[in-house]
Write a protein that holds these residues in place. Structure first.
Motif, short mmCIF file in Angstrom:
data_model
loop_
_atom_site.label_atom_id
_atom_site.label_comp_id
_atom_site.label_asym_id
_atom_site.label_seq_id
_atom_site.Cartn_x
_atom_site.Cartn_y
_atom_site.Cartn_z
N PHE A 125 -12.33 -3.50 -2.44
CA PHE A 125 -11.47 -4.45 -1.76
C PHE A 125 -10.22 -4.74 -2.59
O PHE A 125 -9.11 -4.75 -2.07
CB PHE A 125 -12.23 -5.74 -1.46
CG PHE A 125 -11.39 -6.74 -0.73
CD1 PHE A 125 -11.20 -6.64 0.64
CD2 PHE A 125 -10.75 -7.77 -1.41
CE1 PHE A 125 -10.40 -7.54 1.31
CE2 PHE A 125 -9.95 -8.68 -0.75
CZ PHE A 125 -9.77 -8.56 0.62
N SER B 108 -7.92 -1.69 -2.47
CA SER B 108 -7.32 -1.44 -1.16
C SER B 108 -6.34 -2.54 -0.79
O SER B 108 -5.23 -2.26 -0.32
CB SER B 108 -8.39 -1.33 -0.08
OG SER B 108 -9.41 -0.49 -0.52
N ALA B 109 -6.75 -3.81 -1.00
CA ALA B 109 -5.86 -4.92 -0.65
C ALA B 109 -4.64 -4.90 -1.56
O ALA B 109 -3.51 -5.09 -1.09
CB ALA B 109 -6.60 -6.25 -0.77
N THR C 117 -3.30 -2.30 -3.03
CA THR C 117 -2.46 -1.19 -2.58
C THR C 117 -1.68 -1.55 -1.32
O THR C 117 -0.49 -1.29 -1.22
CB THR C 117 -3.35 0.04 -2.30
OG1 THR C 117 -4.08 0.35 -3.49
CG2 THR C 117 -2.53 1.23 -1.89
N ALA C 118 -2.36 -2.20 -0.39
CA ALA C 118 -1.71 -2.55 0.87
C ALA C 118 -0.60 -3.59 0.65
O ALA C 118 0.46 -3.50 1.26
CB ALA C 118 -2.75 -3.07 1.87
N PHE D 206 -0.37 -2.45 7.21
CA PHE D 206 -1.36 -2.96 6.25
C PHE D 206 -2.71 -2.25 6.44
O PHE D 206 -3.30 -1.74 5.49
CB PHE D 206 -1.51 -4.47 6.42
CG PHE D 206 -2.36 -5.12 5.35
CD1 PHE D 206 -1.78 -5.67 4.22
CD2 PHE D 206 -3.75 -5.18 5.48
CE1 PHE D 206 -2.55 -6.25 3.23
CE2 PHE D 206 -4.53 -5.76 4.50
CZ PHE D 206 -3.92 -6.30 3.37
N PHE E 219 -4.66 0.22 3.97
CA PHE E 219 -5.96 -0.27 3.51
C PHE E 219 -7.05 0.78 3.77
O PHE E 219 -7.86 1.09 2.90
CB PHE E 219 -6.29 -1.58 4.23
CG PHE E 219 -7.47 -2.31 3.67
CD1 PHE E 219 -7.31 -3.33 2.74
CD2 PHE E 219 -8.77 -1.97 4.05
CE1 PHE E 219 -8.39 -4.00 2.21
CE2 PHE E 219 -9.86 -2.64 3.52
CZ PHE E 219 -9.67 -3.66 2.60
N TRP F 108 -9.23 2.58 0.93
CA TRP F 108 -10.68 2.32 0.96
C TRP F 108 -11.47 3.63 0.90
O TRP F 108 -12.50 3.73 0.25
CB TRP F 108 -11.01 1.52 2.22
CG TRP F 108 -12.43 1.05 2.30
CD1 TRP F 108 -13.48 1.71 2.88
CD2 TRP F 108 -12.96 -0.18 1.82
NE1 TRP F 108 -14.61 0.97 2.78
CE2 TRP F 108 -14.33 -0.21 2.13
CE3 TRP F 108 -12.39 -1.29 1.16
CZ2 TRP F 108 -15.15 -1.28 1.80
CZ3 TRP F 108 -13.22 -2.35 0.84
CH2 TRP F 108 -14.59 -2.33 1.16
#
Lengths: 310, 292
Positions: free
Chosen positions: B88, B91-92, B94-95, B213, B217, B221
């Motif tokens: 998480f 991924s978050a 990165t987004a 986003f 994500f 992920w």
């Protein structure tokens, strides 16, 4: 957003407003682009350039080559041609890309999209979900499922057992075929979605006119539909080729390139030389070849999209 | 990432030649599609059945004693929660990096005309097609030189950069669709470009930003190779990597637990995909790159 066609095209930009007075001001208002440029230079361009540089050295993971890599000129590239593993790997990569992407994903995707224009709505939806599911799943999960499918006591042999053909260790005896089929299974959704979108824009009256003129099914497909969606076909081929060239996880989980390099495509070979044998110089030389192939296809892709614009 | 596009066709009109041919062709098409669909669904069936079967192997079979034991076994902080939290975070992070950089870049590209726009957008388009696996060996070398190996922030920035070209491309297309007239009114009132961006443009392209986003994500992920190379400490590794060690190193593989873990790890991505496909399926076909 009303429809995809409402999305403006590249390069046009919004309409220019508020003419600034000086060149300095014009420069200043482009300032927000800087963070993106810094990221792209640092993490995308720098590795590419470093790759070309390191491919001319004997850089390695440990030992003298790690502390003080020496310039070795074209040694790594010469070794590539002399080595038996590189030509084999290049050949396997070519077969993998042609069989799984250009033939498999592309044709199967087109066939599914064409069938969907004829089949009943609910059938199309359910099959669409099944095809997309393997593509949306994280790559490593899809790779495990494919591994389970092809393994010696897996589902494929279970299905073949009643006809007396079970018991083959597919991943060991036919590794290339297994990864080709797995990649078709994993990636066809992309082509299917591209062709569904493209076919939806083919005017129905054109193909009906051809039907009235007596064109048979395959004739309509070949001489009416395919020419109408040819730009989608070209872009799709370009993109799936690039995606398939880059496949690593699927192969790594299923066969790890084996047995004895029988499924070692170029990304797997670059990884093995660099990390298993610690030879960063040779690994980056292989990576550089891959990058060059990517650059050629990427440039062709940009050129193709550019052609479509006035 | 592309969205499911529902192409509901109107039923073929009346008793034309095409109409009846269409109806005749319907059943074979249904059958052919169903067979193809079954081939695609079968390998996934193993995942679901094995997860519910404590005695699972690689065979696809109905569990003799279906239970949630596999799920219970993997629901531990060490096996599941820590890797998922890492996933998480990666991924978050990165987004967010993508969204901030892409919005900043897209604004001048969309609103001002400059000689720089066209070459930059073509470079971005070119960047969307670069095979990332090819640069992992050099990236590793670079990270060693810069002492960035095993650094979560550095990994986030690298992963963000690999998806940044696509994010800029999509964000600019979404921003182009917001009429510039609305901002002009704000400019007349003396608002700065930044204020106009924040109060007018961004709220209007909320949905588009959501798509970008989620797109980023999902990619992050599912990314195995990048964290596999760049993150060394087990405590920092995301689920994509921890699942692999689960498969390779524990000797006798607990197939059922592997399947249960895979499902728990996949659920967030499936949910996000459905959100995008449902919400924007009809209005948003193939993301920017395909339609241009």
């Amino acid at each position: 957003m009303a429809s995809p066609s409402a999305l403006p095209r590249a390069g046009e930009g919004g309409r220019p407003r508020r003419r600034p007075r000086s060149a300095v001001q014009r420069g200043l208002r482009m300032l927000p682009v800087v963070p993106s440029i810094v990221l792209l230079l640092l993490f995308l361009l720098a590795p590419v350039l470093w790759s070309f540089y390191a491919s001319f050295t004997d850089a390695s993971l440990s030992g003298r080559g790690a502390r003080d890599p020496q310039w070795t000129g074209l040694d790594n590239y010469a070794r590539m041609l002399g080595d038996s593993s590189f030509p084999l790997s290049a050949w396997l990569t070519l077969v993998f890309v042609v069989a799984s992407a250009i033939l498999g994903q592309n044709l199967l995707g087109l066939v599914i999209a064409l069938l969907m224009t004829r089949a009943r709505g609910p059938v199309s939806s359910v099959v669409g979900i099944a095809v997309v599911a393997s593509w949306v799943l994280p790559e490593i999960v899809a790779a495990f499922a494919a591994y389970a499918w092809f393994s010696k006591d897996g589902t494929l042999n279970q299905l073949l057992a009643p006809v007396g053909a079970g018991g083959t260790n597919w991943l060991y005896s036919f590794p290339l075929m297994a990864i080709v089929l797995a990649n078709i299974w994993r990636g066809t959704a992309f082509s299917m979605l591209v062709y569904r979108a493209a076919l939806a824009e083919v005017p129905q009256d054109i193909s009906e006119a051809a039907l009235v003129d007596g064109a048979r099914g395959w004739q309509r497909l070949l001489f009416v539909t395919v020419p109408l969606i040819r730009s989608s076909i070209a872009t799709n081929l370009m993109l799936i080729t690039l995606q398939t060239l880059a496949v690593f996880t699927l192969i790594w989980v299923m066969t790890a390139g084996g047995p004895a390099n029988a499924s070692t495509t170029l990304p797997v070979l670059a990884y093995q030389e660099a990390f298993k044998f610690g030879d960063i110089g040779y690994g980056t030389a292989i990576a550089s070849v891959l990058i060059l192939i990517g650059v050629v296809f990427g440039a062709a892709y940009v050129w193709l999209l550019r052609e479509k614009r006035p | 990432m592309t969205m499911l596009r529902r192409t509901v066709r109107p039923p073929a009109p009346g008793p034309t030649a095409a109409g009846s041919a269409r109806r005749r062709a319907r059943l074979p098409a249904d059958i052919a599609l169903a067979v193809i669909g079954a081939c695609f669904a079968l390998p996934l069936l193993w995942l679901v059945l094995a997860a519910a079967d404590p005695q699972a192997g690689y065979q696809t079979r109905w569990p003799q004693a279906p239970s949630l034991a596999n799920f219970q076994a993997v629901l531990t902080p060490e096996l599941l929660f820590q890797p998922l939290a890492n996933s998480f975070l990666l991924s978050a992070g990165t987004a967010v990096v993508n969204l901030v950089a892409a919005v900043l870049a897209a604004y001048p590209l969309s609103r001002y005309q400059s000689r720089f726009n066209r070459p930059f957008m073509y470079s971005v388009l070119f960047g969307t097609s670069l095979p990332v696996t090819a640069i992992m060996v050099p990236v590793y070398g670079l990270f060693v030189q810069l002492h960035l190996l095993d650094s979560m922030p550095a990994t986030i920035f690298f992963m963000a950069t690999t998806t940044l070209p696509m994010a800029i491309w999509m964000t600019k297309n979404f921003m182009d669709a917001v009429p510039v007239e609305l901002e002009e009114a704000a400019w007349m009132d003396g608002a700065s470009a930044l204020a106009a961006l924040r109060t007018i443009v961004l709220p209007l392209m909320r949905q588009g930003l959501g798509v970008v986003f989620i797109f980023v994500f999902i990619q992050a992920w599912g990314n195995f190779f990048v964290p596999f190379i760049l993150l060394l400490t087990t405590a920092k590794q995301p689920a994509a990597v921890s699942i692999f060690s689960f498969f390779g190193q524990h000797g006798a593989i607990a197939y059922g637990q592997l399947a249960a873990f895979s499902i728990l790890y996949s659920v967030p991505v499936l949910v996000l995909y459905v959100v995008v496909a449902r919400g924007l399926g009809s209005s948003f076909a193939l993301s920017g790159a395909m339609k241009g």
